[in-house]
Design a protein around this motif. Structure first.
Motif, PDB file in Angstrom:
ATOM      1  N   THR A  16       0.838  -1.207   0.000  1.00  0.00           N
ATOM      2  CA  THR A  16       0.000   0.000   0.000  1.00  0.00           C
ATOM      3  C   THR A  16       0.869   1.252   0.000  1.00  0.00           C
ATOM      4  O   THR A  16       0.614   2.208  -0.735  1.00  0.00           O
ATOM      5  CB  THR A  16      -0.915   0.007   1.242  1.00  0.00           C
ATOM      6  N   ALA A  17       1.927   1.239   0.809  1.00  0.00           N
ATOM      7  CA  ALA A  17       2.805   2.406   0.939  1.00  0.00           C
ATOM      8  C   ALA A  17       3.573   2.685  -0.341  1.00  0.00           C
ATOM      9  O   ALA A  17       3.712   3.838  -0.759  1.00  0.00           O
ATOM     10  CB  ALA A  17       3.788   2.183   2.094  1.00  0.00           C
ATOM     11  N   VAL A  18       4.058   1.619  -0.995  1.00  0.00           N
ATOM     12  CA  VAL A  18       4.963   1.818  -2.126  1.00  0.00           C
ATOM     13  C   VAL A  18       4.251   2.461  -3.315  1.00  0.00           C
ATOM     14  O   VAL A  18       4.847   3.230  -4.069  1.00  0.00           O
ATOM     15  CB  VAL A  18       5.636   0.470  -2.518  1.00  0.00           C
ATOM     16  N   PHE A  19       2.951   2.189  -3.480  1.00  0.00           N
ATOM     17  CA  PHE A  19       2.194   2.819  -4.566  1.00  0.00           C
ATOM     18  C   PHE A  19       2.164   4.329  -4.399  1.00  0.00           C
ATOM     19  O   PHE A  19       2.449   5.090  -5.327  1.00  0.00           O
ATOM     20  CB  PHE A  19       0.761   2.270  -4.601  1.00  0.00           C
ATOM     21  N   LEU A  20       1.796   4.771  -3.184  1.00  0.00           N
ATOM     22  CA  LEU A  20       1.681   6.208  -2.928  1.00  0.00           C
ATOM     23  C   LEU A  20       3.048   6.885  -2.918  1.00  0.00           C
ATOM     24  O   LEU A  20       3.251   7.943  -3.531  1.00  0.00           O
ATOM     25  CB  LEU A  20       0.974   6.441  -1.582  1.00  0.00           C
ATOM     26  N   TYR A  21       4.023   6.258  -2.261  1.00  0.00           N
ATOM     27  CA  TYR A  21       5.349   6.843  -2.094  1.00  0.00           C
ATOM     28  C   TYR A  21       6.028   7.062  -3.442  1.00  0.00           C
ATOM     29  O   TYR A  21       6.560   8.141  -3.730  1.00  0.00           O
ATOM     30  CB  TYR A  21       6.181   5.905  -1.209  1.00  0.00           C
ATOM     31  N   THR A  22       5.971   6.037  -4.312  1.00  0.00           N
ATOM     32  CA  THR A  22       6.659   6.136  -5.606  1.00  0.00           C
ATOM     33  C   THR A  22       6.082   7.253  -6.471  1.00  0.00           C
ATOM     34  O   THR A  22       6.817   7.972  -7.148  1.00  0.00           O
ATOM     35  CB  THR A  22       6.571   4.798  -6.366  1.00  0.00           C
ATOM     36  N   SER A  23       4.753   7.405  -6.447  1.00  0.00           N
ATOM     37  CA  SER A  23       4.126   8.444  -7.280  1.00  0.00           C
ATOM     38  C   SER A  23       4.553   9.841  -6.839  1.00  0.00           C
ATOM     39  O   SER A  23       4.513  10.785  -7.620  1.00  0.00           O
ATOM     40  CB  SER A  23       2.601   8.319  -7.213  1.00  0.00           C
ATOM     41  N   GLU A  24       4.997   9.975  -5.581  1.00  0.00           N
ATOM     42  CA  GLU A  24       5.446  11.276  -5.076  1.00  0.00           C
ATOM     43  C   GLU A  24       6.942  11.503  -5.299  1.00  0.00           C
ATOM     44  O   GLU A  24       7.417  12.630  -5.211  1.00  0.00           O
ATOM     45  CB  GLU A  24       5.136  11.385  -3.574  1.00  0.00           C
ATOM     46  N   LEU A  25       7.683  10.436  -5.577  1.00  0.00           N
ATOM     47  CA  LEU A  25       9.134  10.567  -5.739  1.00  0.00           C
ATOM     48  C   LEU A  25       9.521  11.112  -7.110  1.00  0.00           C
ATOM     49  O   LEU A  25      10.476  11.876  -7.234  1.00  0.00           O
ATOM     50  CB  LEU A  25       9.807   9.202  -5.550  1.00  0.00           C
ATOM     51  N   TYR A  26       8.784  10.699  -8.141  1.00  0.00           N
ATOM     52  CA  TYR A  26       9.158  11.058  -9.512  1.00  0.00           C
ATOM     53  C   TYR A  26       8.530  12.387  -9.946  1.00  0.00           C
ATOM     54  O   TYR A  26       7.401  12.697  -9.568  1.00  0.00           O
ATOM     55  CB  TYR A  26       8.750   9.951 -10.491  1.00  0.00           C
ATOM     56  N   PRO A  27       9.252  13.165 -10.756  1.00  0.00           N
ATOM     57  CA  PRO A  27       8.680  14.422 -11.276  1.00  0.00           C
ATOM     58  C   PRO A  27       7.563  14.129 -12.283  1.00  0.00           C
ATOM     59  O   PRO A  27       7.520  13.050 -12.881  1.00  0.00           O
ATOM     60  CB  PRO A  27       9.873  15.091 -11.966  1.00  0.00           C
ATOM     61  N   THR A  28       6.677  15.097 -12.464  1.00  0.00           N
ATOM     62  CA  THR A  28       5.520  14.918 -13.348  1.00  0.00           C
ATOM     63  C   THR A  28       5.921  14.451 -14.739  1.00  0.00           C
ATOM     64  O   THR A  28       5.289  13.573 -15.323  1.00  0.00           O
ATOM     65  CB  THR A  28       4.719  16.236 -13.445  1.00  0.00           C
ATOM     66  N   VAL A  29       7.012  15.027 -15.281  1.00  0.00           N
ATOM     67  CA  VAL A  29       7.423  14.698 -16.650  1.00  0.00           C
ATOM     68  C   VAL A  29       7.878  13.245 -16.802  1.00  0.00           C
ATOM     69  O   VAL A  29       7.954  12.728 -17.908  1.00  0.00           O
ATOM     70  CB  VAL A  29       8.551  15.640 -17.139  1.00  0.00           C
ATOM     71  N   LEU A  30       8.181  12.590 -15.665  1.00  0.00           N
ATOM     72  CA  LEU A  30       8.675  11.206 -15.716  1.00  0.00           C
ATOM     73  C   LEU A  30       7.860  10.243 -14.856  1.00  0.00           C
ATOM     74  O   LEU A  30       8.250   9.098 -14.681  1.00  0.00           O
ATOM     75  CB  LEU A  30      10.137  11.156 -15.262  1.00  0.00           C
ATOM     76  N   ARG A  31       6.721  10.729 -14.336  1.00  0.00           N
ATOM     77  CA  ARG A  31       5.993   9.908 -13.355  1.00  0.00           C
ATOM     78  C   ARG A  31       5.499   8.589 -13.960  1.00  0.00           C
ATOM     79  O   ARG A  31       5.640   7.530 -13.356  1.00  0.00           O
ATOM     80  CB  ARG A  31       4.831  10.706 -12.755  1.00  0.00           C
ATOM     81  N   GLN A  32       4.915   8.645 -15.174  1.00  0.00           N
ATOM     82  CA  GLN A  32       4.414   7.420 -15.800  1.00  0.00           C
ATOM     83  C   GLN A  32       5.563   6.460 -16.138  1.00  0.00           C
ATOM     84  O   GLN A  32       5.447   5.251 -15.963  1.00  0.00           O
ATOM     85  CB  GLN A  32       3.621   7.747 -17.071  1.00  0.00           C
ATOM     86  N   ASN A  33       6.686   7.028 -16.601  1.00  0.00           N
ATOM     87  CA  ASN A  33       7.856   6.179 -16.874  1.00  0.00           C
ATOM     88  C   ASN A  33       8.369   5.537 -15.591  1.00  0.00           C
ATOM     89  O   ASN A  33       8.746   4.359 -15.585  1.00  0.00           O
ATOM     90  CB  ASN A  33       8.973   7.016 -17.511  1.00  0.00           C
ATOM     91  N   GLY A  34       8.397   6.322 -14.518  1.00  0.00           N
ATOM     92  CA  GLY A  34       8.855   5.817 -13.224  1.00  0.00           C
ATOM     93  C   GLY A  34       7.973   4.700 -12.703  1.00  0.00           C
ATOM     94  O   GLY A  34       8.459   3.658 -12.233  1.00  0.00           O
ATOM     95  N   MET A  35       6.648   4.906 -12.806  1.00  0.00           N
ATOM     96  CA  MET A  35       5.709   3.884 -12.337  1.00  0.00           C
ATOM     97  C   MET A  35       5.792   2.627 -13.215  1.00  0.00           C
ATOM     98  O   MET A  35       5.669   1.507 -12.725  1.00  0.00           O
ATOM     99  CB  MET A  35       4.279   4.437 -12.344  1.00  0.00           C
TER     100      MET A  35
END
Length: 525
Positions: free
Chosen positions: A444-463
């Motif tokens: 549960t934590a890793v879903f929310l945490y990861t989406s906050e770590l990456y910048p908007t321009v790379l968020r989908q790539n990061g996920m």
């Protein structure tokens, strides 16, 4: 004007959104019923070598026939994979005697006999996936997760290209087709291929359901929506235990867990396409029609009257005329700059550890002293409070500490059960249930945490990258059970070690509690 502002005008969380979320929760329930189906589909009941010419021993009881035909383990149980080359009648006089020499012990020559008190049939009993063929049995789960990994790439692209709803419908239809064909498999090869294709299809459901729901919900209710859809995964976990308890034949079990996809297909007609996606792709008339429907259902009739199509188009399309952020970025961008490289390497390790330990625990239902059906049900029940507690803890203690300790404690619980003696079944069960709770909290934590770590321009790539790492962990987890041939406790020690190490890596990530989401790479650096 931003789309979020428009959502507030039409009702950001009204009857329309609640209806959509509940309809989308139906396929969400179906996911764990396939993702964890291996526990029952490929279950291996107790077995021993088939004894030739058994009718010759009419004067002996079944126990005596086994005694003269099958060697024993040190604990007194009959071996599963070996037999005597000729009957050892002297053991009838004294069963504690050892066979005269080991050369008379051989591998099973005439197949196996299975205990059918718990399962009518599984793929293990159908194709004798035991002893030397045991690896193929565990590989069935790996094939499925390889399919899920491939599907994430395929449906991630297709849902951006052709729309969320159309691809969700396609993935559900393919899930039904491949799921039903799997139930009709006449060989192991056919089943392995079809389970892989089922994984590809279900990956689309897994990938699309959450974003499609979220894109209709306002910012204030996204966390609640995330919890709601996540809880339905746990409900699916519990339903799998009940369905598997009622259906003990593997062909019909596959039919039973695939059937609900048909209900999802029917209900999906009431779900509209994402208005965000429609606008992004210039389909303003369709978006306007869905937004009017949303406004009416939410009782915002003033929106329907005051905003004619042309005005709406002028207000909204302007924001999509600039170049979409992320257009010139790729997965390589995640590793180009120092801070982002560190985040990507560490978050990838955390995702791998989370999925590896979660599926390691979820697929070891018989190792904790509980009945396997009860284990599956309890593991589903414990996930619900674990999710809720984790959301509270993350907002109090911070993302980094919560993520790290949830994963470390998962590993410690798995490790504790290596030390706790087998006779202490109650204690082992409690520790296992606690470990499953921590494991779900880490997910549960890793879903929310990861989406906050990456910048908007790379968020989908990061996920996308971290999701790949998670599925890699899920694919490898079932194969680790084969290490028990080296040392009985080696699988648990491996799960424990990976969870603790990957949990410790989380301490290297930056804290994101109450921090503004980064927009560009320079914000991270």
């Amino acid at each position: 004007m931003k789309f979020e502002d428009l959502l507030l005008e039409i009702g950001g969380f009204g009857r329309f959104q609640i209806l959509i979320l509940f309809i989308l929760c139906l396929p969400r329930i179906n996911l764990p019923m396939h993702f964890l189906l291996h526990n029952f589909l490929a279950a291996t009941p107790s077995h021993h070598c088939a004894i030739p010419h058994q009718e010759a021993f009419v004067n002996l009881t079944m126990e005596e026939v086994l005694l003269i035909s099958i060697p024993r383990e040190p604990d007194g149980t009959f071996r599963s994979c070996e037999m005597f080359s000729q009957p050892q009648f002297h053991l009838l006089l004294n069963s504690s005697l050892q066979p005269e020499n080991n050369s008379i012990i051989q591998h099973c020559q005439h197949g196996w006999v299975y205990d059918d008190s718990q399962f009518t049939s599984t793929i293990s009993t159908q194709w004798d996936l035991v002893c030397e063929q045991r690896g193929l049995n565990q590989a069935t789960a790996t094939f499925f997760f390889i399919g899920v990994t491939m599907g994430a790439v395929v449906f991630g692209y297709l849902s951006d290209r052709f729309g969320r709803k159309a691809m969700l419908l396609l993935s559900l239809v393919c899930s039904v087709i491949f799921g039903m064909l799997s139930a009709a498999s006449v060989s192991y090869s056919m089943l392995a291929i079809l389970r892989t294709l089922t994984g590809v299809a279900l990956s689309g459901v897994s990938l699309i359901v959450l974003p499609l729901g979220m894109e209709w919900v306002d910012i204030q209710h996204r966390t609640f929506s995330g919890i709601l859809t996540s809880i339905f995964w746990s409900i699916g976990n519990m339903l799998l235990a009940m369905v598997a308890y009622l259906v003990r034949e593997w062909h019909w079990l596959l039919v039973a867990v695939t059937g609900p996809c048909l209900l999802s297909i029917v209900c999906l007609w009431w779900v509209p396409e994402s208005a965000r996606w429609l606008i992004a792709n210039g389909k303003v008339k369709q978006a306007h029609r869905h937004l009017l429907r949303c406004a009416r259902m939410n009782g915002r009739k003033d929106f329907a009257e005051d905003v004619p199509l042309t005005t709406y188009a002028q207000r909204i399309v302007l924001q999509w005329q600039h170049k979409k952020p992320g257009g010139s970025y790729s997965y390589i961008s995640l590793f180009r700059t120092p801070v982002l490289r560190k985040i990507s390497l560490c978050s990838g390790a955390v995702w791998f550890g989370v999925a590896f330990s979660y599926y390691g625990m979820s697929m070891n239902l018989t190792g904790f002293g509980l009945n396997m059906y009860l284990s599956q049900f309890v593991f589903g029940v414990i996930e619900i409070p674990a999710k809720m507690i984790m959301y509270v803890v993350m907002n109090r203690a911070g993302r980094r500490q919560s993520q790290a300790w949830a994963l470390i404690l998962t590993g410690l619980c798995i490790g504790a059960n290596v030390i706790i003696p087998k006779p202490f079944t109650s204690l082992r069960s409690v520790v296992a249930i606690m470990g499953k709770g921590f494991s779900e909290a880490a997910f549960t934590a890793v879903f929310l945490y990861t989406s906050e770590l990456y910048p908007t321009v790379l968020r989908q790539n990061g996920m996308g990258y971290t999701s790949f790492m998670a599925r890699l962990g899920g694919a490898l987890a079932p194969l680790v059970f084969l290490l028990d041939e080296v040392w009985r406790s080696l699988p648990e020690v491996t799960y424990c070690g990976v969870a603790v190490c990957c949990g410790s890596v989380a301490f290297l990530l930056p804290e994101t509690l109450n921090a503004h989401l980064p927009e560009g790479i320079e914000d991270v650096e």
